[in-house]
Design an enzyme around this catalytic site. Structure first.
Site, PDB file in Angstrom:
ATOM      1  CD  GLU A 229      -3.102   5.114   6.887  1.00 52.17           C
ATOM      2  OE1 GLU A 229      -3.063   5.144   5.392  1.00 52.17           O
ATOM      3  OE2 GLU A 229      -1.979   4.638   7.349  1.00 52.17           O
TER       4      GLU A 229
ATOM      5  CG  ASN B 121      -1.979   1.170   1.335  1.00 48.49           C
ATOM      6  OD1 ASN B 121      -1.840   1.982   0.405  1.00 48.49           O
ATOM      7  ND2 ASN B 121      -2.485   1.382   2.390  1.00 48.49           N
TER       8      ASN B 121
ATOM      9  CD  GLU C  15      -3.258  -2.573   7.417  1.00 50.95           C
ATOM     10  OE1 GLU C  15      -2.225  -2.730   6.836  1.00 50.95           O
ATOM     11  OE2 GLU C  15      -4.195  -1.738   6.772  1.00 50.95           O
TER      12      GLU C  15
ATOM     13  N   GLY D  72       5.227   1.454   4.698  1.00 57.37           N
ATOM     14  CA  GLY D  72       6.262   1.855   4.572  1.00 57.37           C
ATOM     15  C   GLY D  72       7.354   1.209   3.832  1.00 57.37           C
TER      16      GLY D  72
ATOM     17  CB  SER E 248       5.521  -1.679  11.953  1.00 57.95           C
ATOM     18  OG  SER E 248       5.021  -0.074  12.255  1.00 57.95           O
TER      19      SER E 248
ATOM     20  CE  LYS F 238      -0.209   2.941   4.794  1.00 60.74           C
ATOM     21  NZ  LYS F 238      -0.148   3.019   6.128  1.00 60.74           N
TER      22      LYS F 238
ATOM     23  CG  HIS G 203      -5.822   1.522   5.392  1.00 61.35           C
ATOM     24  ND1 HIS G 203      -5.376   2.605   5.934  1.00 61.35           N
ATOM     25  CD2 HIS G 203      -4.952   0.796   4.894  1.00 61.35           C
ATOM     26  CE1 HIS G 203      -4.275   2.412   6.232  1.00 61.35           C
ATOM     27  NE2 HIS G 203      -3.894   1.227   5.570  1.00 61.35           N
TER      28      HIS G 203
ATOM     29  N   GLY H   4       2.651   2.444  10.744  1.00 59.66           N
ATOM     30  CA  GLY H   4       3.552   3.375  10.713  1.00 59.66           C
ATOM     31  C   GLY H   4       4.412   3.799  12.072  1.00 59.66           C
TER      32      GLY H   4
HETATM   33  P1  13P Z   1       3.196   0.404   7.651  1.00 59.96           P
HETATM   34  O1  13P Z   1       3.548  -0.798   7.216  1.00 59.96           O
HETATM   35  O2  13P Z   1       3.820   1.479   7.167  1.00 59.96           O
HETATM   36  O3  13P Z   1       3.091   0.284   9.269  1.00 59.96           O
HETATM   37  O4  13P Z   1       1.496   0.435   7.049  1.00 59.96           O
HETATM   38  C1  13P Z   1       0.794  -0.409   7.177  1.00 59.96           C
HETATM   39  C2  13P Z   1      -0.404  -0.260   6.270  1.00 59.96           C
HETATM   40  O5  13P Z   1      -1.235   0.628   6.685  1.00 59.96           O
HETATM   41  C3  13P Z   1      -0.598  -0.782   5.197  1.00 59.96           C
HETATM   42  O6  13P Z   1      -1.927  -0.630   4.801  1.00 59.96           O
END
Ligand code: 13P
Length: 262
Positions: A101, A11, A171, A239, A217, A13, A99, A177
């Protein structure tokens, strides 16, 4: 019982410019040769979907093209939104829904998430439905309640046949993150609860067939331990999916799990 094929999504983002997105897609297409053992998908930002799709297609890559979001109505006066037909038109075959976010930063409610899941499945696309608890909910011992609730709301009205095109991504919001990863055992505990809930909502066969990704993460140094858990079938990576070497290492960890009976 057939083994579940490990599945890893990247992802991206709201990151990368067009040139970087294309370069990353090309590097992944060159490096990912494990298509028999693991499934992979990438989720670029809207403006670069077509470019990334073309970069993957140029290498006949098995990496699927996915979209991070969409609106569930077919067309019309929805300024700023993107339809499922538009996504299909540029080659996307999979979408993220729910998601954290979108739930917690943008404010999408469970009803909208359910509308999106149903619309995407009816359009023939594959869905990765994301669920996860926030830190205060975890500390209040509400982890299972939140995750099974988001699961049930998200899947309301989804048929048994459509479940073949659904993946669930657990998640935990506090792990996204932040560098804080759920321990493999904590993640496994929640994945087990999610699989039991799928068994309750559908049946054992469907519960055993649905892939459950972990996200938060996840990186090359912890992916193998997470994926070694019996109910963790891959990951949804933020990330670490922005660097080809890291994402390829995570895909390798997922492929190494392949062949382990479900
Ligand atoms: P990170 O791997 O940056 O923690 O993000 C996870 C995520 O939200 C994937 O959709």
């Amino acid at each position: 019982m057939a083994a579940r094929k490990p599945y890893v999504g990247g992802n991206w983002k709201m990151n990368l410019n067009g040139r970087e997105a294309k370069e990353l897609a090309t590097a992944l297409a060159d490096g990912f040769t494990l298509g028999d053992q693991a499934e992979a998908a990438v989720f670029p930002a809207f403006p670069y979907l077509e470019k990334v799709g073309q970069a993957l297609a140029a290498k006949s890559s098995s990496i699927k093209l996915g979209a991070q979001d969409f609106y569930h109505q077919p067309n019309g006066a929805y300024t700023g939104e993107v339809s499922l037909a538009m996504l299909k038109d540029v080659g996307a075959s999979v979408v993220l829904v729910g998601h954290s976010e979108r739930r917690h930063v943008i404010g999408e409610p469970d009803t909208l998430i359910n509308d999106k899941v149903l619309a995407a499945l009816e359009t023939g696309l594959e869905v990765i439905l994301c669920i996860g608890e926030k830190i205060d909910q975890r500390e209040a011992d509400k982890t299972d309640h939140i995750n099974t609730g988001q699961l049930g709301y998200g899947l309301a009205g989804v048929s048994e046949a459509q479940m073949a095109r659904v993946t669930i991504a657990y998640e935990p919001v506090w792990a996204i993150g932040t560098g804080k990863t759920a321990t493999p055992q904590d993640a496994q505990d929640t994945h087990k609860v999610v699989r039991q809930a799928l068994s309750f909502l559908y049946n054992d066969d469907i519960a055993n067939a649905v892939r459950l990704q972990y996200g938060g993460s996840c990186k090359p140094s912890n992916a193998a331990d997470l994926f070694a858990q019996p109910d963790i079938d891959g990951g949804l990576i933020g990330g670490a999916s922005l660097k080809a070497d890291d994402f390829l290492a995570i895909l390798q960890a997922a492929a190494d799990k392949a062949g382990v009976p479900a």
